[in-house]
Each structure stands twice: as C-alpha cells, then as structure tokens.
Scaffold this motif. Structure first.
Motif, short mmCIF file in Angstrom:
data_model
loop_
_atom_site.label_atom_id
_atom_site.label_comp_id
_atom_site.label_asym_id
_atom_site.label_seq_id
_atom_site.Cartn_x
_atom_site.Cartn_y
_atom_site.Cartn_z
N GLY B 427 -24.36 11.45 -25.88
CA GLY B 427 -24.21 10.08 -25.41
C GLY B 427 -22.77 9.57 -25.48
O GLY B 427 -22.24 9.04 -24.51
N GLN B 428 -22.15 9.79 -26.64
CA GLN B 428 -20.83 9.23 -26.83
C GLN B 428 -19.98 10.25 -27.59
O GLN B 428 -20.44 10.81 -28.59
CB GLN B 428 -20.94 7.96 -27.66
N ILE B 429 -18.78 10.50 -27.08
CA ILE B 429 -17.87 11.43 -27.78
C ILE B 429 -16.62 10.66 -28.16
O ILE B 429 -15.99 10.01 -27.32
CB ILE B 429 -17.51 12.63 -26.89
N ILE B 430 -16.31 10.69 -29.44
CA ILE B 430 -15.12 10.00 -29.93
C ILE B 430 -14.20 11.04 -30.54
O ILE B 430 -14.57 11.75 -31.47
CB ILE B 430 -15.50 8.93 -30.98
N SER B 431 -13.01 11.16 -29.96
CA SER B 431 -12.03 12.14 -30.44
C SER B 431 -10.98 11.42 -31.28
O SER B 431 -10.58 10.30 -30.96
CB SER B 431 -11.37 12.83 -29.25
N PHE B 432 -10.56 12.07 -32.36
CA PHE B 432 -9.47 11.53 -33.17
C PHE B 432 -8.19 12.33 -32.96
O PHE B 432 -7.33 12.39 -33.83
CB PHE B 432 -9.87 11.56 -34.66
N TYR B 445 -13.72 8.07 -25.98
CA TYR B 445 -12.66 7.33 -26.69
C TYR B 445 -11.75 8.33 -27.40
O TYR B 445 -12.22 9.36 -27.89
CB TYR B 445 -13.26 6.42 -27.77
N VAL B 446 -10.46 8.02 -27.44
CA VAL B 446 -9.55 8.78 -28.29
C VAL B 446 -8.89 7.78 -29.23
O VAL B 446 -8.19 6.87 -28.79
CB VAL B 446 -8.48 9.53 -27.47
#
Lengths: 252, 730
Positions: B427-432, B445-446
């Motif tokens: 559903g949602q991928i958040i990269s740091f 999002y990054v």
C-alpha cells in the motif's frame, strides 16, 4: 654500472650514494592493489576526477597509481606484485632542468621536487622527460564549479592546505608537503625535532596492508631507513641516475 | 550529557589521555544540543585555520571500522582510521576514504518529499512535520502485522530501535539485507559453522598467525566480511620476523580475483568443485601426517577429484603435504565457492580442514569473534531465500506499509525475485534513503536520513576484531541539507501514533535513545575506559569512537566430532544453459553502494584497471576462438535475463568461465551512477544452496556477439601494457 651521460650534472642535488631527506619504502609483497592509497591521496590533495571519457584518453589525474603486469599465459599466468608508483622525488630529477619557467624546481630545504603551480605554463616538457610517468596535466578545468555544478557541493571537501589546480597546469605527488610543514611547525613550536612516525603521507596512513612507510632517509634510525636497508630493496629505473627516494621491497 | 556543559568540564574531558586529545568529544559543534552561532562567536577551541577531529564509525559497509574525520570550519575534509580501533587500527579502504563524496554528493535527497507517481522523478517537497505525521499515520492506521521494515546491515542502533518497536507493538521484526552479505554467502558460512563447530556465527580466521593459508574463493582482500581487518591479517602473515617465517598463501578459484593475484599460488579449479578439492586435500594431508583416516575424508577418491576439479593429482598431493607439514595451517571458505548449489557442503569441508590442522582457538587458526556489547549473539542478515519469502509476502499484499532504510533492494536483489513488481502490492512505501536510489524511486515518500558522517549511532563489529567492540558514531559536521535522523523521525512519529508505539519508544530524541542503550556499559569492567556515570561515559565513548574490551575475547570452537562426520559435497548443479559458467563478483573498489562517488568510479579496478564502467572478463584464447576482441560488446544470456557488456580479455580466468563485476548498472542513484555499466543481478535466477543463500556462481550463460564496440576506460592503456601476455599478439 650507471650511464649518466644523457643527464647533465647540473641540477644534481646530492651525489650518488648520499641520501636525500624524505623517502619512502613500499613493500611489493604486502601491497594488495586495493586502491586505498589512491583514494586517500586524491581526497588529501584535491586531485580532480576527470570522468569516463577523459580517463579513457589517459587524462586521469592520479598522483599515485598501482601498476600490475602479467607474466605467462593461462594456466601458468601470474600477476606481478602490485606496485604503487608515485613521484620518486628524484635527487637528480629529469623533470627539473627542462622546465622553461622553473616551475619544476628542487627544494633545498626538504630535498623534494616542487611543482610551482603559478609558474607552470603547461609546456609539459617535465612530463615528457619523467621516466616514471607520474606527472599529470590538467587538460581541462576539472575544478571549476561554473563548468561543473556538481562541484558546488563536492568542493566542500577540498583540503584548504592544498592549492586547487586549474587548466593548463602540471601537477604531481608532493610527498604531502603540507603534512611535512604542519609537523615541522608543530615540532618547532614545541622546541623539538619531528619524531619518526609522528606524521605520514596520506597514502601511507590509509594503506590497510601497511605496505607504505614514509620518513627520514637521512636518519639511519628511522623505520624507513631500516626497511630500505634490507637487502630486498631496489629502486625504479635507478640505472638512469635519477637518485629516486622511493625504495621498493621485493616479494618473498 | 547535560544541556549546560561548561567549558571547564569540556577541558577536563578533552585533557584525558594525551594520545586522544586531538579527538574531541561530542561537546564540539557536533554536539546534539549546541545551536548554530554566528561566525564571530566561534567556540574557543575552534581556531581559524585549525582543524578539529571527530571520531566516528564508517558506514560504507557494515564492518564497523573506526574513523577520525578531519574538519575545519564546519566542513569535513579528510577521513582516516582511528589509530587504536580494534577493527581497523588506523587504516581505511578506498570506500571509506571516499565517504566524503557521499556526504557532499550533489545528488542527495535534500528535503522530505512525496512522490507524484511511483517510479517517476516528480516529487513535491513536504515539511518535516508533515513527514513525521505521515509516518505516524502509517504506524497507527495499519495493523501491526501489516507494517514491515527492510533495513541494511548498518547502522545497528536504528536496527535495535526498530527491533524494540517490533517486540512491544507486534509489527514485523525488521529484515536486514545487503548485497555484500549475499555475495559473501554469510548464511552458508554461519550454517556450516553451526554444523561443524556447534555455533551459528561468523568464524574469525586468524591469518596473521598462520604459516599456510588455503582460501577457497574468499575474497578477503576486497570486500569479504571485514576487508581492512583481513588485509591487516594478510600483511602480518606475509611479513617474516624473528618469530615466524613468511606465510604461504594459496587461493582456489576459477578466476584470479584481486585476492588471488596476491596469492603465492592460484589454483583455477572447476567451479563447484572447491568442496571436493578441500576433501581431497584433507584426505591426502591426513595420509601425509600418518594419522588414522578421519571419517570426514575417508570416502574421498583423490584421483577422481583431480579429474573433476581440473587440479592435477600431483598438485593436490604437494599442497596437501604443505598443509599437513605446516605448524599453523588455515583453510578459509568464502564467497563464490559457497554460492553454489553445493555451497553448504563446501563450507563444511573447508571448515573441517581446520579441525584436521588442529588450529581451533589457536593463534593462526579459527575462532569465533567475541560477541559485541549490547548483543546476545551474532545476528546474521537475511539470506536470499528469506528475501524471496519476504518479497512473496509483499506480492501477496501482506504489507500495507513498508519502510526501507540503508539498503537498495531494487538494485541489489536479483531481478528474478521481482522486488519492483511485488512493491506494487504494498500500500505505502516510505524510504529513508539519503540518496535517490532505485528503491527510493519506487517509494511514495522519501524522508532522507542524514549522511552517516552527520549521524549519531553505533555499530557492532560482527567479526574482524579480537575484542568485543561497539563502535560509536557521532556527527562530524552539521547536516548539509534539510535531512532528519530516521531515529528521530520514528521517535516523534511513535509519540504521535500513541498507544504501544509511544510506550515502546519513550525517548526525546536519538541521543537519549543511544544513551539509554549504552548505559548498560557504564561501570563495565575490562573496557577501554570506565566511567562512574553516564554523561562521562558518553563523552569518552564519543572521544574514543566507541567502547571495546582491552582483552581479546575469542571463543574456541568446540568440535569434538568435526572429523568424524560424513561430509556430503554433492555435484554442483548449474542453472540455465550455455557454454560458460558466469561468475559475478563484487567490484573491489565500488562495493555494493559506491557507484555514486566519483572518485570511486575513477579508481582503476585492481585487476583490469577499468574505470567508470562494467566489463565481462573472458579468457583471451576463448575470446579469439569466438572472434572477440577487447571492447567488443557481447550479450550475456542467462535463464533469468540478458545484459550487454564490453569484453575485457582477462588472462587469468578459466576458459569455461566468464566473470562480471557487481556495483554498476544503476538506473538512478545520482549523476555519477545512473546509466553507467550493467548490473549482473539481472542475470541471476532464483536458485539457492541448502542454506538458503543464492547460488550466484552456479549459472550457465550464453554469449552472443552484437557487432558493436564500446571502449572501456582503462588505466593500463596509458602504461603501454597492451600486447604482451594479453592475447593481442595472436
């Protein structure tokens, strides 16, 4: 043994058999060719990278490179011991007498081959005359952030102790003279001599195999003199009479 | 540390130990609670034209080398090793040196961003408040079982934080992965160590004390496990002194790697027969010693092994004699030899040779590295099989939100595992990610983490050091861009999310979290320093760049039955069809993530001297039979994919093997990496050995000519070594 007929006696800074001041010992048996010295040198000395195309034309600016050659054919093929080659800081340097504006000069104080960047007019005679091929030329403005916007951030890393060179200038290894001066200044302010091993060049400091040793070759007690005195040492192209200050130790 | 740290206290601490005074504690400009001030109000210890040095930990790989970074007026200028750090003793590799080209990389992610569409470049900049809220919502609005973390092998403090979070809240335990770990076949080594020595851990091979070292494909001078530590070991092994002779080093592998190039003998074995060779050497060595034949080697037919491995029987006998007669012989299993269908058996066979040499726990032998502080045992990264399971869960829609930090799976994993395809069902991928890598492009999002040189943290030394080491990290410069520590983002988001999340992470910020973690070491005896209280301990911790025991803590492997087990080295199975075995190897200069650093790109590869690109190594005789010359572009076709790469005629590779470096072939990751070279991960099929590591060296491939040429930049061309020995004269 030696044929020095092609090199004028003028410019010899010390006679054969005498020692210069700073010198280096590189152990071929230990060098793994890992390139840590090359990276360390480049970061210390603001050496520019030139990109894929120019490096393909042989314009890369490494002040130190690691040579390796092949012997034999498969399956009896062998890679010769890797050998970092840098300016040999010759006592009788072929690059010096050919420089019209005296940009390649010998330091009397440090017994090193200097390259005075703001004298250099780019004739490249010195590089042509260097038997070790260790002088590199700025074919373009590799350090100008107006030409390469990437340098706006990358130049934050530049070492303020070392001049950033521009197009048309020859450059080469200095034995990290900024480190020599810093150590001498510190020792002087503390009223003492620079101790052996107190500082070292960027390449020697990084070397994971401890294959590079730097120090005073005119001090028989120094580590570099002790290592150079072993009977497995030799110098590159010493038959040319250049009096190189780098001793290479053979394997085995 | 208190917010009001006085100058007098600072001077007291800075004066501790003459040898370390050059390295400041965290009370300098890097200190967490110091705000930026005008230039005119520079701290007293910071002079114009004088450098300040900070001790921290390298994060270019997970080996945990200590660094001292020279800074001046807020800029990081030079990286060098921490002189007394037990992992690297003042030394660094090329990748560590070039870390500054990551810090000042022009293509870093500068702000937290929301991506308009996955895979696209278009993003909108968000504020950090909105970013933290996004993370909080992701934690709060999903079931714990729908939340997953995928992390790299460094840093450990973030891994510990997420592990704590998982324990309390029931989210999925973080999965760690790194391409280096896969190419090292870490799982296989750890599994074989469990089978032979009864402990699932990474053995430490004490090369420095060995007289004879037999390495079966371990590229320990390049990227293997802890390359700076192993290079030191190699250097000590090679150095003769009054107590020992110069060590003799033999490498068994199909292609002469940089490590094999340093060997006294390179034995080009048939790929997949390394384990058989080890068994045969074991048998012949036991015969040479005149001991009763151990069961492990009893069933081996050395003459048959000689035929199958392509190593002459005389050579096997000679080497076995050398191994048997050495006072201190060592056998090392590594990388590509274990990345075969029979890799586990190979690892067992090689480890068992050490039992035969009777070197367990002895100088010059095999031991277990001491477990790091803050750790109960060695935690290995996920094997490729476990990553396949993880990706299958992604594809099945099990994860509603995936957080990614410190790893680039879209580049590092074999394309055949289809991370990108599976990510469509998350559903949602958040990269740091600090850099705009391929995985960041797939993320919604990054939220960029600081660069490692701008970060707090710690890293455990899994191997390489004699002592138990917790290497400390502190910022050496203020953050250059509008980035934020991922730990701080998670702490703030956990408070916003409330409930279990808030109770799991009750820390004001990253610094407090790290203090809390290392507080168990305050008062611990036998360390580099001891301190009566936490603030003093933390100050020393930053000043020295970590905490480690002063005494070596090797654990002797217990292997009473090692020689009396049957070892099964089955015949290696090769996936795909074709006349060549493909041997992918990690680029010694680029590693898994160095391609975006221009000075690493410009370093000459140690064996080929190629810069800035990818090549395929082919034996010159084979190449000429195929009508191929240097720089001819060929298409490599495997069962999983195909790749077009220029040819390099490599004189030291078996005629039936071709080799290709891993590290290039990025489609993103900044201007110096993107669109350059080729990625052999595209060629790897999902085939595993018994331990679950990928059989990356067990692929057959075909070569097709393209008729095109692409000239590789090579350093050697200007040195005039074309011709002799390179096959050009044919």
């Amino acid at each position: 043994m030696m044929n020095k007929s092609n090199i004028p006696e003028v410019g010899a800074n010390f006679a054969e058999g005498e020692q210069g001041k700073w010198g280096m010992v590189i152990d071929r048996d230990l060098c793994t060719g890992c390139q840590a010295c090359v990276a360390a040198c480049s970061m210390e000395n603001n050496v520019a990278f030139v990109g894929e195309e120019d490096s393909g034309y042989g314009r890369s600016m490494h002040w130190i490179r690691i040579e390796r050659f092949w012997e034999g054919e498969y399956p009896e093929v062998k890679m010769t011991s890797q050998q970092p080659v840098l300016c040999q800081q010759c006592g009788h340097a072929p690059c010096e007498p050919v420089c019209p504006p005296f940009a390649a000069v010998h330091s009397q104080a440090e017994q090193l081959n200097l390259q005075v960047y703001n004298r250099c007019v780019g004739t490249r005679y010195c590089a042509n005359n260097c038997p070790y091929q260790v002088r590199v030329f700025n074919w373009r403005d590799y350090t100008d952030d107006r030409l390469d916007p990437a340098l706006v951030t990358l130049k934050n890393q530049y070492n303020p102790d070392v001049t950033v060179r521009r197009r048309g200038v020859m450059e080469k290894c200095t034995f990290c003279i900024q480190r020599i001066h810093k150590a001498q200044d510190k020792a002087k302010s503390e009223g003492r001599e620079v101790a052996d091993g107190e500082f070292t060049t960027a390449c020697a400091q990084a070397c994971p195999a401890n294959a590079i040793t730097f120090g005073r070759v005119d001090n028989p007690e120094s580590l570099v003199s002790q290592l150079a005195g072993q009977n497995r040492g030799s110098k590159l192209l010493e038959e040319l009479g250049t009096l190189p200050q780098v001793t290479y130790l053979n394997g085995g | 540390m208190s917010k009001n740290f006085s100058r007098r206290d600072f001077l007291k601490l800075a004066g501790v130990g003459a040898a370390t005074t050059a390295v400041l504690t965290g009370c300098g400009p890097a200190s967490k609670y110091v705000t930026r001030q005008q230039y005119l109000e520079m701290p007293e210890y910071n002079y114009n034209g004088q450098s300040t040095y900070y001790a921290t930990t390298c994060r270019e790989c997970a080996a945990a080398c200590g660094l001292v970074v020279r800074t001046m007026q807020g800029r990081a200028l030079k990286v060098d090793g921490t002189a007394n750090h037990p992992v690297n003793f003042g030394k660094t590799c090329a990748r560590g040196q070039a870390a500054l080209h990551g810090l000042y990389n022009p293509d870093r992610v500068t702000d937290p961003v929301q991506r308009t569409a996955r895979g696209g470049d278009a993003t909108t900049i968000m504020g950090w408040d909105a970013a933290v809220q996004t993370v909080a919502d992701a934690l709060k609005n999903n079931q714990p079982s729908e939340i997953a973390f995928l992390m790299g092998m460094a840093p450990d403090h973030l891994f510990d934080l997420v592990t704590d979070l998982a324990k309390t809240t029931g989210i999925n335990a973080p999965v760690r992965f790194g391409a280096l770990g896969a190419f090292e076949s870490r799982t296989t080594l750890s599994k074989a160590s469990e089978v032979v020595f009864g402990q699932a851990s990474i053995p430490f091979f004490d090369m420095g004390g060995a007289d004879v070292v037999f390495s079966f494909g371990a590229n320990f001078l390049e990227t293997w496990l802890s390359p700076v530590a192993y290079t030191r070991g190699f250097s000590n092994m090679r150095r003769a002194n009054h107590t020992k002779q110069r060590g003799y080093f033999v490498q068994f592998e199909p292609r002469m790697s940089q490590t094999a190039a340093k060997a006294d003998e390179w034995i080009p074995v048939v790929p997949g027969t390394e384990g058989l060779v080890a068994l045969a050497i074991g048998k012949l060595a036991a015969e040479a010693r005149g001991v009763s034949m151990p069961r492990a080697f009893a069933g081996v037919d050395a003459a048959d092994v000689a035929v199958r491995s392509g190593v002459k029987l005389e050579t096997l006998e000679r080497l076995a004699g050398m191994f048997a007669n050495s006072a201190s012989a060592l056998a090392v299993p590594g990388g590509a030899a274990l990345g075969q269908s029979n890799g586990l058996g190979t690892a067992e066979a090689v480890l068992t040779l050490n039992a035969l040499a009777d070197n367990l726990g002895k100088p010059g032998g095999v031991s277990f590295s001491p477990v790091s502080p803050l750790n109960d045992e060695y935690h290995r990264p996920a094997s490729m099989k476990e990553m396949q399971d993880f990706i299958q869960q992604m594809a099945a829609g099990k994860f509603k939100v995936l957080f990614v930090h410190g790893v680039n799976p879209a580049f590092e994993l074999p394309a055949s595992l289809d991370f990108a395809g599976a990510s469509a069902n998350v559903g949602q991928i958040i990269s740091f990610s600090t850099f705009p890598d391929e995985t960041a492009l797939l993320a919604d999002y990054v939220f960029p983490d600081h660069h490692s040189l701008e970060s707090w943290g710690y890293q455990r030394a899994a191997t390489g050091a004699a002592q138990s080491v917790l290497s400390g990290a502190q910022p050496v410069v203020s953050p250059y861009f509008n980035t934020r520590s991922t730990v701080d983002v998670l702490l703030a988001a956990a408070q916003l999310a409330g409930g279990d999340f808030a109770t799991a992470l009750p820390f004001a910020d990253e610094y407090e979290f790290i203090q809390n973690k290392v507080s168990v070491l305050v008062g611990e005896a036998g360390g580099l320093f001891s301190a009566p209280d936490l603030p003093t301990f933390i100050a020393y911790f930053q000043q020295h760049g970590g905490w480690w025991k002063t005494e070596a803590g090797f654990v002797t492997p217990s292997a009473p039955d090692a020689l009396n087990r049957n070892i099964n080295v089955s015949e290696a199975q090769f996936a795909g069809e074709g006349e060549f075995v493909l041997l992918p190897f990690v680029s010694p200069t680029l590693g898994e993530a160095g391609a975006n650093k221009p000075w690493l790109q410009e370093l000459a590869d140690p064996t080929t001297t190629v810069m800035w690109n990818t090549w395929v190594e082919i034996n010159p005789v084979t190449a000429h039979e195929l009508g191929l010359e240097n720089d001819d572009v060929v298409k490599i076709v495997s069962e999983a994919g195909e790749l077009e790469v220029p040819v390099y005629l490599y004189p030291a590779i078996r005629p039936d093997v071709i080799a290709i470096p891993f590290g290039q072939g990025h489609t993103a990751y900044g201007r110096y990496a993107a669109g350059r070279g080729a990625n052999p991960a595209k060629l790897m099929g999902p085939h595993f050995n018994e331990a679950g590591d990928i059989a990356f060296a067990g692929m057959k491939v075909k070569l097709e000519k393209t008729g095109r040429q692409q000239f590789l930049s090579r350093l050697e061309s200007r040195m005039g070594v074309y011709g002799e020995g390179m096959g050009e004269e044919h």
